[in-house]
Design a protein around this motif. Structure first.
Motif, PDB file in Angstrom:
ATOM      1  N   ALA A  36      43.478  39.594  28.314  1.00 63.21           N
ATOM      2  CA  ALA A  36      43.058  39.813  29.700  1.00 63.21           C
ATOM      3  C   ALA A  36      41.624  40.330  29.667  1.00 63.21           C
ATOM      4  O   ALA A  36      41.144  40.784  28.627  1.00 63.21           O
ATOM      5  CB  ALA A  36      43.973  40.829  30.366  1.00 63.21           C
ATOM      6  N   THR A  37      40.969  40.285  30.803  1.00 59.22           N
ATOM      7  CA  THR A  37      39.606  40.813  30.899  1.00 59.22           C
ATOM      8  C   THR A  37      39.612  41.957  31.917  1.00 59.22           C
ATOM      9  O   THR A  37      40.666  42.461  32.275  1.00 59.22           O
ATOM     10  CB  THR A  37      38.620  39.692  31.274  1.00 59.22           C
ATOM     11  OG1 THR A  37      39.193  38.964  32.356  1.00 59.22           O
ATOM     12  CG2 THR A  37      38.405  38.752  30.107  1.00 59.22           C
ATOM     13  N   GLY A  38      38.443  42.363  32.393  1.00 62.93           N
ATOM     14  CA  GLY A  38      38.372  43.537  33.264  1.00 62.93           C
ATOM     15  C   GLY A  38      38.331  44.800  32.411  1.00 62.93           C
ATOM     16  O   GLY A  38      38.243  44.738  31.176  1.00 62.93           O
ATOM     17  N   SER A  39      38.439  45.953  33.064  1.00 67.32           N
ATOM     18  CA  SER A  39      38.295  47.234  32.353  1.00 67.32           C
ATOM     19  C   SER A  39      39.548  47.622  31.575  1.00 67.32           C
ATOM     20  O   SER A  39      39.465  48.246  30.524  1.00 67.32           O
ATOM     21  CB  SER A  39      38.004  48.358  33.352  1.00 67.32           C
ATOM     22  OG  SER A  39      36.893  48.044  34.137  1.00 67.32           O
ATOM     23  N   THR A  40      40.714  47.282  32.120  1.00 61.16           N
ATOM     24  CA  THR A  40      41.967  47.845  31.594  1.00 61.16           C
ATOM     25  C   THR A  40      42.208  47.571  30.108  1.00 61.16           C
ATOM     26  O   THR A  40      42.584  48.493  29.380  1.00 61.16           O
ATOM     27  CB  THR A  40      43.163  47.335  32.432  1.00 61.16           C
ATOM     28  OG1 THR A  40      42.900  47.636  33.805  1.00 61.16           O
ATOM     29  CG2 THR A  40      44.458  47.983  31.999  1.00 61.16           C
ATOM     30  N   LEU A  66      43.614  34.768  30.270  1.00 56.39           N
ATOM     31  CA  LEU A  66      44.388  34.558  31.494  1.00 56.39           C
ATOM     32  C   LEU A  66      43.650  33.731  32.528  1.00 56.39           C
ATOM     33  O   LEU A  66      44.252  32.959  33.277  1.00 56.39           O
ATOM     34  CB  LEU A  66      44.662  35.914  32.154  1.00 56.39           C
ATOM     35  CG  LEU A  66      45.814  36.745  31.638  1.00 56.39           C
ATOM     36  CD1 LEU A  66      45.772  38.113  32.298  1.00 56.39           C
ATOM     37  CD2 LEU A  66      47.142  36.057  31.937  1.00 56.39           C
ATOM     38  N   ASP A  67      42.340  33.934  32.612  1.00 54.77           N
ATOM     39  CA  ASP A  67      41.637  33.381  33.777  1.00 54.77           C
ATOM     40  C   ASP A  67      40.138  33.268  33.538  1.00 54.77           C
ATOM     41  O   ASP A  67      39.629  33.763  32.529  1.00 54.77           O
ATOM     42  CB  ASP A  67      41.929  34.224  35.035  1.00 54.77           C
ATOM     43  CG  ASP A  67      41.991  35.714  34.752  1.00 54.77           C
ATOM     44  OD1 ASP A  67      41.384  36.155  33.758  1.00 54.77           O
ATOM     45  OD2 ASP A  67      42.646  36.438  35.527  1.00 54.77           O
ATOM     46  N   GLY A 132      46.562  43.272  32.948  1.00 55.76           N
ATOM     47  CA  GLY A 132      46.196  44.373  33.823  1.00 55.76           C
ATOM     48  C   GLY A 132      46.813  44.071  35.180  1.00 55.76           C
ATOM     49  O   GLY A 132      47.473  43.044  35.358  1.00 55.76           O
ATOM     50  N   ILE A 133      46.608  44.952  36.128  1.00 53.95           N
ATOM     51  CA  ILE A 133      47.081  44.663  37.484  1.00 53.95           C
ATOM     52  C   ILE A 133      45.971  45.019  38.460  1.00 53.95           C
ATOM     53  O   ILE A 133      45.296  46.045  38.306  1.00 53.95           O
ATOM     54  CB  ILE A 133      48.408  45.409  37.797  1.00 53.95           C
ATOM     55  CG1 ILE A 133      48.955  44.981  39.164  1.00 53.95           C
ATOM     56  CG2 ILE A 133      48.251  46.921  37.695  1.00 53.95           C
ATOM     57  CD1 ILE A 133      50.426  45.331  39.383  1.00 53.95           C
ATOM     58  N   GLY A 134      45.765  44.159  39.444  1.00 51.98           N
ATOM     59  CA  GLY A 134      44.743  44.421  40.452  1.00 51.98           C
ATOM     60  C   GLY A 134      45.283  45.324  41.547  1.00 51.98           C
ATOM     61  O   GLY A 134      46.505  45.515  41.676  1.00 51.98           O
ATOM     62  N   HIS A 138      47.769  41.681  41.961  1.00 47.54           N
ATOM     63  CA  HIS A 138      47.686  40.444  41.167  1.00 47.54           C
ATOM     64  C   HIS A 138      47.841  40.711  39.678  1.00 47.54           C
ATOM     65  O   HIS A 138      47.446  41.764  39.183  1.00 47.54           O
ATOM     66  CB  HIS A 138      46.385  39.663  41.459  1.00 47.54           C
ATOM     67  CG  HIS A 138      45.120  40.318  40.999  1.00 47.54           C
ATOM     68  ND1 HIS A 138      43.977  40.349  41.765  1.00 47.54           N
ATOM     69  CD2 HIS A 138      44.782  40.951  39.860  1.00 47.54           C
ATOM     70  CE1 HIS A 138      43.016  40.963  41.114  1.00 47.54           C
ATOM     71  NE2 HIS A 138      43.473  41.343  39.951  1.00 47.54           N
ATOM     72  N   GLY A 140      46.915  38.208  36.148  1.00 48.84           N
ATOM     73  CA  GLY A 140      45.982  37.095  36.144  1.00 48.84           C
ATOM     74  C   GLY A 140      45.226  37.232  37.457  1.00 48.84           C
ATOM     75  O   GLY A 140      44.999  38.342  37.944  1.00 48.84           O
ATOM     76  N   ARG A 167      31.565  45.498  40.814  1.00 49.19           N
ATOM     77  CA  ARG A 167      30.919  46.443  39.892  1.00 49.19           C
ATOM     78  C   ARG A 167      30.363  45.760  38.637  1.00 49.19           C
ATOM     79  O   ARG A 167      29.502  46.316  37.969  1.00 49.19           O
ATOM     80  CB  ARG A 167      31.894  47.567  39.507  1.00 49.19           C
ATOM     81  CG  ARG A 167      33.067  47.141  38.640  1.00 49.19           C
ATOM     82  CD  ARG A 167      34.077  48.295  38.516  1.00 49.19           C
ATOM     83  NE  ARG A 167      35.083  48.099  37.487  1.00 49.19           N
ATOM     84  CZ  ARG A 167      36.163  47.322  37.618  1.00 49.19           C
ATOM     85  NH1 ARG A 167      36.350  46.629  38.741  1.00 49.19           N
ATOM     86  NH2 ARG A 167      37.039  47.234  36.636  1.00 49.19           N
ATOM     87  N   LYS A 202      45.583  52.617  40.489  1.00 50.42           N
ATOM     88  CA  LYS A 202      46.558  51.573  40.171  1.00 50.42           C
ATOM     89  C   LYS A 202      47.993  52.008  40.451  1.00 50.42           C
ATOM     90  O   LYS A 202      48.936  51.220  40.312  1.00 50.42           O
ATOM     91  CB  LYS A 202      46.435  51.158  38.691  1.00 50.42           C
ATOM     92  CG  LYS A 202      45.089  50.539  38.323  1.00 50.42           C
ATOM     93  CD  LYS A 202      44.894  49.201  39.018  1.00 50.42           C
ATOM     94  CE  LYS A 202      43.526  48.597  38.759  1.00 50.42           C
ATOM     95  NZ  LYS A 202      43.331  48.110  37.410  1.00 50.42           N
TER      96      LYS A 202
HETATM   97  C1  F6R Z   1      41.735  39.850  34.183  1.00 45.35           C
HETATM   98  C2  F6R Z   1      42.814  39.679  35.150  1.00 45.35           C
HETATM   99  C3  F6R Z   1      43.070  40.667  36.238  1.00 45.35           C
HETATM  100  C4  F6R Z   1      42.754  42.106  35.894  1.00 45.35           C
HETATM  101  C5  F6R Z   1      42.911  42.974  37.123  1.00 45.35           C
HETATM  102  C6  F6R Z   1      42.610  44.417  36.838  1.00 45.35           C
HETATM  103  O1  F6R Z   1      41.742  38.807  33.246  1.00 45.35           O
HETATM  104  O2  F6R Z   1      43.480  38.714  35.067  1.00 45.35           O
HETATM  105  O3  F6R Z   1      44.425  40.562  36.612  1.00 45.35           O
HETATM  106  O4  F6R Z   1      43.601  42.535  34.863  1.00 45.35           O
HETATM  107  O5  F6R Z   1      42.051  42.520  38.121  1.00 45.35           O
HETATM  108  O6  F6R Z   1      41.243  44.562  36.564  1.00 45.35           O
HETATM  109  P1  F6R Z   1      40.672  45.881  35.929  1.00 45.35           P
HETATM  110  O7  F6R Z   1      41.303  46.022  34.608  1.00 45.35           O
HETATM  111  O8  F6R Z   1      39.184  45.650  35.785  1.00 45.35           O
HETATM  112  O9  F6R Z   1      41.018  46.992  36.849  1.00 45.35           O
END
Ligand code: F6R
Length: 260
Positions: A36-40, A66-67, A132-134, A138, A140, A167, A202
């Motif tokens: 996965a990407t993002g900060s988590t 994932l995306d 991770g979870i948005g 969400h 992915g 950000r 979260k």
């Molecule tokens: C990233 C992804 C998203 C992130 C989610 C949380 O590949 O699929 O589901 O995991 O948006 O983002 P962060 O970790 O930056 O809070």
């Protein structure tokens, strides 16, 4: 029910998940990791770098992201291809030929989802998928309303997700509106799901995903349909979980032979 593990910090969670992944890779060097990407997931990647430095060889693993955003110029530093290269492929010494990210180029975007599904199927799927979870719930980039049977396809990001991800860019206008994401159905095929969440921001989405009704309105709740899910969180992200005392009890009384 998912196994829920509350650890004191993101760093501790990252080290814990990385140690598990490294042990799997040592046992089976051709392991397939869903990234996965993002900060988590960053603390996990930091933990994996420590595992590599301590001697685990990641050169033969395969990775599937994932995306990806749609329409960013090739090589854009915030494209998920670039992020995965920077955080995972290069520091862990992965073979770039075995690192797969959905193709977000506008040219051919109509077939990007099908091509990614074909690559996943030809490879034999994912052993462990990091998630991770948005704040929208969400996983992915499957925003609310996504079908639980959905496969990799183009999705439209919610305004909330674009704001959350601004950000990483100079302004929200630069955040793409579309993405190519594994579907919930794709994610559910991975053999083990590891969902991470850190911070108070979260807590609500996490509680809804883990304990709330299974609903397309909360895409993260799809994990409740999967037979092997490990949720690794810090105390702030765990703060809204109704059964957190039970999760702690279950951890304290976990059979010694049981892994995650
Ligand atoms: C990233 C992804 C998203 C992130 C989610 C949380 O590949 O699929 O589901 O995991 O948006 O983002 P962060 O970790 O930056 O809070």
């Amino acid at each position: 029910m998912a196994e829920v593990i509350v650890l004191e910090s993101p760093a501790a969670a990252g080290a814990f998940v990385a140690a598990h992944i490294a042990a799997e890779v040592r046992a089976r060097p051709e392991f397939t990791l869903g990234v996965a990407t993002g900060s988590t997931p960053l603390p996990v990647y930091e933990g994996l770098r420590a595992q590599a430095a301590a001697g685990t060889d990641f050169a033969r693993i395969t990775a599937f992201a994932l995306d990806e955003y749609v329409g960013l110029p090739a090589g854009h530093p915030e494209s998920y291809r670039a992020v995965v290269d920077r955080e995972v492929t290069v520091p862990l010494g992965l073979d770039p030929a075995r690192v797969n990210v959905p193709d977000g180029a506008l040219d051919g975007i109509e077939t990007a989802g099908d091509r990614y599904e074909a690559a996943l199927a030809a490879h034999g799927g994912v052993d462990l998928q990091l998630l991770g979870i948005g704040t929208t719930g969400h996983i992915g980039f499957n925003e609310p309303g996504s079908s639980f049977g959905s496969l990799t396809r183009v999705k439209t990001l919610t305004e909330r997700t674009r704001e959350d991800n601004a950000r990483f860019f100079d302004s929200i206008d630069q955040v793409p509106i579309h993405c190519v994401t594994q579907g919930l159905g794709t994610i559910l095929r991975a053999r083990h799901l590891v969902l991470l969440a850190f911070g108070e921001g979260k807590a609500e989405a996490l509680a809804a995903a883990v304990e709330g009704p299974v609903s397309a309105s909360m895409p993260g709740s799809a994990i409740q349909l999967h037979p092997r899910v490990t949720v690794v969180v810090d105390p702030a992200a765990a703060s809204r979980l109704r059964f957190r005392e039970y999760y702690r009890w279950a951890q304290d009384n976990k059979p010694e032979w049981q892994g995650i």
